[in-house]
Design a protein around this motif. Structure first.
Motif, PDB file in Angstrom:
ATOM      1  N   LYS A  19      78.873  93.939  32.375  1.00  0.00           N
ATOM      2  CA  LYS A  19      80.020  93.522  31.564  1.00  0.00           C
ATOM      3  C   LYS A  19      80.870  94.724  31.162  1.00  0.00           C
ATOM      4  N   VAL A  20      80.227  95.840  30.848  1.00  0.00           N
ATOM      5  CA  VAL A  20      80.964  97.052  30.520  1.00  0.00           C
ATOM      6  C   VAL A  20      81.788  97.509  31.714  1.00  0.00           C
ATOM      7  N   CYS A  21      81.197  97.447  32.895  1.00  0.00           N
ATOM      8  CA  CYS A  21      81.893  97.850  34.127  1.00  0.00           C
ATOM      9  C   CYS A  21      83.180  97.044  34.308  1.00  0.00           C
ATOM     10  N   LYS A  22      83.135  95.757  33.993  1.00  0.00           N
ATOM     11  CA  LYS A  22      84.302  94.885  34.168  1.00  0.00           C
ATOM     12  C   LYS A  22      85.424  95.213  33.179  1.00  0.00           C
ATOM     13  N   LEU A  23      85.092  95.892  32.094  1.00  0.00           N
ATOM     14  CA  LEU A  23      86.106  96.254  31.108  1.00  0.00           C
ATOM     15  C   LEU A  23      86.941  97.453  31.534  1.00  0.00           C
ATOM     16  N   LEU A  24      86.477  98.169  32.553  1.00  0.00           N
ATOM     17  CA  LEU A  24      87.119  99.416  32.962  1.00  0.00           C
ATOM     18  C   LEU A  24      88.085  99.149  34.108  1.00  0.00           C
ATOM     19  N   ASN A  25      89.255  98.649  33.769  1.00  0.00           N
ATOM     20  CA  ASN A  25      90.264  98.330  34.769  1.00  0.00           C
ATOM     21  C   ASN A  25      91.491  99.225  34.586  1.00  0.00           C
ATOM     22  N   ILE A  30      90.126 107.552  31.854  1.00  0.00           N
ATOM     23  CA  ILE A  30      89.324 107.257  30.669  1.00  0.00           C
ATOM     24  C   ILE A  30      88.033 108.068  30.712  1.00  0.00           C
ATOM     25  N   VAL A  31      87.552 108.413  29.538  1.00  0.00           N
ATOM     26  CA  VAL A  31      86.223 109.011  29.394  1.00  0.00           C
ATOM     27  C   VAL A  31      85.323 107.958  28.771  1.00  0.00           C
ATOM     28  N   VAL A  32      84.212 107.661  29.421  1.00  0.00           N
ATOM     29  CA  VAL A  32      83.266 106.669  28.924  1.00  0.00           C
ATOM     30  C   VAL A  32      82.059 107.407  28.340  1.00  0.00           C
ATOM     31  N   VAL A  33      81.810 107.195  27.059  1.00  0.00           N
ATOM     32  CA  VAL A  33      80.695 107.824  26.346  1.00  0.00           C
ATOM     33  C   VAL A  33      79.626 106.754  26.122  1.00  0.00           C
ATOM     34  N   LEU A  34      78.399 107.037  26.542  1.00  0.00           N
ATOM     35  CA  LEU A  34      77.340 106.038  26.457  1.00  0.00           C
ATOM     36  C   LEU A  34      76.209 106.478  25.541  1.00  0.00           C
ATOM     37  N   SER A  35      75.724 105.523  24.754  1.00  0.00           N
ATOM     38  CA  SER A  35      74.485 105.697  23.992  1.00  0.00           C
ATOM     39  C   SER A  35      73.304 105.368  24.897  1.00  0.00           C
ATOM     40  N   ALA A  36      72.106 105.631  24.413  1.00  0.00           N
ATOM     41  CA  ALA A  36      70.898 105.153  25.089  1.00  0.00           C
ATOM     42  C   ALA A  36      70.827 103.637  24.962  1.00  0.00           C
ATOM     43  N   MET A  37      70.128 102.992  25.887  1.00  0.00           N
ATOM     44  CA  MET A  37      69.910 101.556  25.783  1.00  0.00           C
ATOM     45  C   MET A  37      69.231 101.242  24.451  1.00  0.00           C
ATOM     46  N   GLN A 215      88.143 104.191  21.506  1.00  0.00           N
ATOM     47  CA  GLN A 215      87.593 102.853  21.295  1.00  0.00           C
ATOM     48  C   GLN A 215      86.079 102.956  21.099  1.00  0.00           C
ATOM     49  N   ILE A 216      85.578 102.283  20.067  1.00  0.00           N
ATOM     50  CA  ILE A 216      84.144 102.217  19.791  1.00  0.00           C
ATOM     51  C   ILE A 216      83.709 100.774  20.026  1.00  0.00           C
ATOM     52  N   TRP A 217      82.912 100.554  21.070  1.00  0.00           N
ATOM     53  CA  TRP A 217      82.478  99.202  21.433  1.00  0.00           C
ATOM     54  C   TRP A 217      81.057  98.963  20.946  1.00  0.00           C
ATOM     55  N   ASN A 278      82.502  90.055  22.890  1.00  0.00           N
ATOM     56  CA  ASN A 278      83.701  89.247  22.664  1.00  0.00           C
ATOM     57  C   ASN A 278      84.933  90.137  22.833  1.00  0.00           C
ATOM     58  N   PRO A 279      85.170  90.621  24.053  1.00  0.00           N
ATOM     59  CA  PRO A 279      86.223  91.624  24.261  1.00  0.00           C
ATOM     60  C   PRO A 279      87.636  91.132  23.954  1.00  0.00           C
ATOM     61  N   ALA A 280      87.843  89.817  23.928  1.00  0.00           N
ATOM     62  CA  ALA A 280      89.171  89.284  23.635  1.00  0.00           C
ATOM     63  C   ALA A 280      89.550  89.465  22.166  1.00  0.00           C
ATOM     64  N   ASP A 281      88.564  89.629  21.290  1.00  0.00           N
ATOM     65  CA  ASP A 281      88.860  89.806  19.870  1.00  0.00           C
ATOM     66  C   ASP A 281      89.575  91.137  19.655  1.00  0.00           C
ATOM     67  N   GLU A 282      90.558  91.146  18.753  1.00  0.00           N
ATOM     68  CA  GLU A 282      91.376  92.337  18.551  1.00  0.00           C
ATOM     69  C   GLU A 282      90.631  93.471  17.855  1.00  0.00           C
ATOM     70  N   GLY A 283      89.535  93.163  17.154  1.00  0.00           N
ATOM     71  CA  GLY A 283      88.751  94.196  16.504  1.00  0.00           C
ATOM     72  C   GLY A 283      89.434  94.775  15.284  1.00  0.00           C
ATOM     73  N   THR A 284      89.047  95.997  14.927  1.00  0.00           N
ATOM     74  CA  THR A 284      89.608  96.706  13.778  1.00  0.00           C
ATOM     75  C   THR A 284      90.298  97.975  14.252  1.00  0.00           C
ATOM     76  N   VAL A 285      91.535  98.183  13.815  1.00  0.00           N
ATOM     77  CA  VAL A 285      92.280  99.395  14.154  1.00  0.00           C
ATOM     78  C   VAL A 285      92.270 100.327  12.947  1.00  0.00           C
ATOM     79  N   ILE A 286      91.819 101.553  13.169  1.00  0.00           N
ATOM     80  CA  ILE A 286      91.810 102.583  12.122  1.00  0.00           C
ATOM     81  C   ILE A 286      92.905 103.584  12.456  1.00  0.00           C
TER      82      ILE A 286
END
Length: 453
Positions: A19-25, A30-37, A215-217, A278-286
């Motif tokens: 699902k994360v892969c599909k978000l990268l269009n 972009i720089v993708v920063v990943l946490s551990a599982m 962006q913090i997902w 829920n990637p369609a949600d606008e989230g919070t902008v700081i």
């Protein structure tokens, strides 16, 4: 350029990684920063604790369990046999290094190398996945550019010089994958930015690359106005100022690392909190935009210890506070809240590693009492001194809760108070009365707020 950070739940299994892969269009770099599982860092810390306790066999068994978990993820993640094999070999090689240390001779400095494994695994697997999908991607190891100084702060000059060099050596790519959390110290040894440090990594990268957005997902629709784990009728906030977000993060909003805001604020880079599920949600902008005259949210910080200092020498004296805070400076222990009277000081800390030394030092010139298991509850919003009614509303809600300390006026963005942790959930639920129901219209909201003044 944008920086996108994905947390542990966002990369928690093969399905989430896809699902994360599909978000990268798109073609924007972009720089993708990943946490551990999710759960992996806890397991790695457990392995180091088992080793320290001399339970080497159990540590090896736990390590093999973790390896099997990642092998299973690789089997489910990749479509082709070739890439499944590549993923499994990558995982096996990383775990072989750890198992070799456990078997051939473990020393204390190996602990952080082991804990760093989680981010290296998720970043490596995700990079291989992107490659299989035909994306123009490059893996940028965090340990080749991310460094902290002798005070544990990011070495921004070093980071900028080395990160830009690494990006320039991969001009074909538009997706750069790197690890969050992990770094080197000034001695070149593996270290980390602390729990939740992947957010901080993303903010540092955004700062040095002058990104147009960070962006913090996570797995929640942005910052909520209260803790949804304890309060049922919370709602997401669509906008926060940098200062409001920093207060919420510091005082317990788990969705954001407390230090994330500052590097972005310095370059006026918006931070957007989004939900992978829920990637369609606008989230919070700081951002630097401020919404005046409003109570925005409530947060609570557990694990607080109150220190009460009493001395008749304070009366009409100067230099006493300097003497007290010199002790905290000596033992590098930050203070959260402070209240004073003519002959006493009450203050709070969240780091008790040096508590005994601090108490012994202050006891040489004052009487000291310690109260543990306390919680700071913080209301965040815009509370200018010229407007009335906020404190009355807050403390009317809390009339049944014993309040130990109050902090108001030091910041226009928060009102904080200290309570026994036993009352935390009750306090959070009572304070939810300050917010209108989700269905209340903006005009009704304005009418409610108008009654404050």
């Amino acid at each position: 350029m944008k920086v996108l950070k994905f947390g542990g739940t966002s990369v928690g299994n093969a399905d989430r990684l896809r699902k994360v892969c599909k978000l990268l269009n798109g073609d924007e770099p972009i720089v993708v920063v990943l946490s551990a599982m999710a759960g992996v860092t806890n397991s790695l810390v457990e392995i180091t604790e088992l080793v320290k306790s001399g339970k080497m066999l159990q540590a090896i068994e736990k390590t093999k369990e973790l390896e099997d978990k990642h092998i299973k993820t690789a089997e489910e993640l990749f479509d082709s046999k070739m890439y499944r094999k590549r993923g499994e070999e990558f995982i096996s090689n990383l775990f072989l290094r750890i198992l070799s240390k456990l078997i051939d001779g473990y020393n204390q400095s190996d602990s952080r190398n082991i804990v760093a494994l989680g981010e290296q695994l998720s970043a490596g697997l995700f990079h291989i996945q992107l490659t299989e999908q035909g994306k123009r991607t490059a893996y940028i190891p965090a340990l080749e550019y991310m460094r902290i100084d002798k005070d544990g702060e990011p070495d921004f000059f070093y980071i900028e010089q080395n990160l830009k060099r690494l990006l320039h050596t991969n001009p074909f790519a538009n997706i750069y994958v790197t690890e969050g959390f992990i770094c080197l110290d000034t001695n070149g040894l593996v270290n980390n930015l602390g729990r939740g440090g992947s957010d901080f990594t993303a903010a540092i990268i955004g700062n040095v690359l002058n990104a147009n957005e960070v962006q913090i997902w996570t797995d929640i629709d942005g910052v909520h106005n209260n803790d949804p784990r304890y309060v049922t009728n919370t709602c997401p906030l669509r906008q926060l100022s940098y200062d409001e977000a920093a207060e919420l993060a510091y005082f317990g909003a788990k969705i954001l690392h407390p230090q994330t805001v500052h590097p972005c604020k310095a370059k006026d880079i918006p931070v957007v909190l989004k939900n992978t599920l829920n990637p369609a949600d606008e989230g919070t902008v700081i951002s630097s935009v401020k919404n005046r005259k409003r109570i925005k949210a409530v947060a609570a910080k557990d694990g607080i210890t109150a220190i009460n200092i009493k001395s008749s020498r304070m009366l009409l004296a100067y230099g006493f506070l300097h003497k007290v805070f010199e002790v905290f400076n000596t033992y590098k222990t930050p203070v959260d809240m402070i209240t004073t009277s003519e002959v006493s000081i009450s203050l709070t800390i969240d780091n008790t590693i040096n508590l005994e030394n601090i108490v012994n030092a202050i006891s040489q010139f004052a009487h000291v009492e310690v109260e543990r298991n306390q919680t700071i509850v913080c209301l965040v919003g815009d509370f200018p001194a010229s407007h009335k009614g906020y404190t009355a509303m807050v403390f009317d809600c809390l009339r049944e809760i014993p309040i130990r300390m109050i902090s108001y006026g030091g910041s226009v963005n928060n009102i904080s108070f200290l309570i026994d942790s036993h009352y935390k959930v009750q306090a959070l639920r009572l304070l939810q009365q300050l917010f209108p129901a989700v269905s209340v219209s903006n005009s009704t909201q304005q009418s409610i707020e108008a009654n404050i003044f």
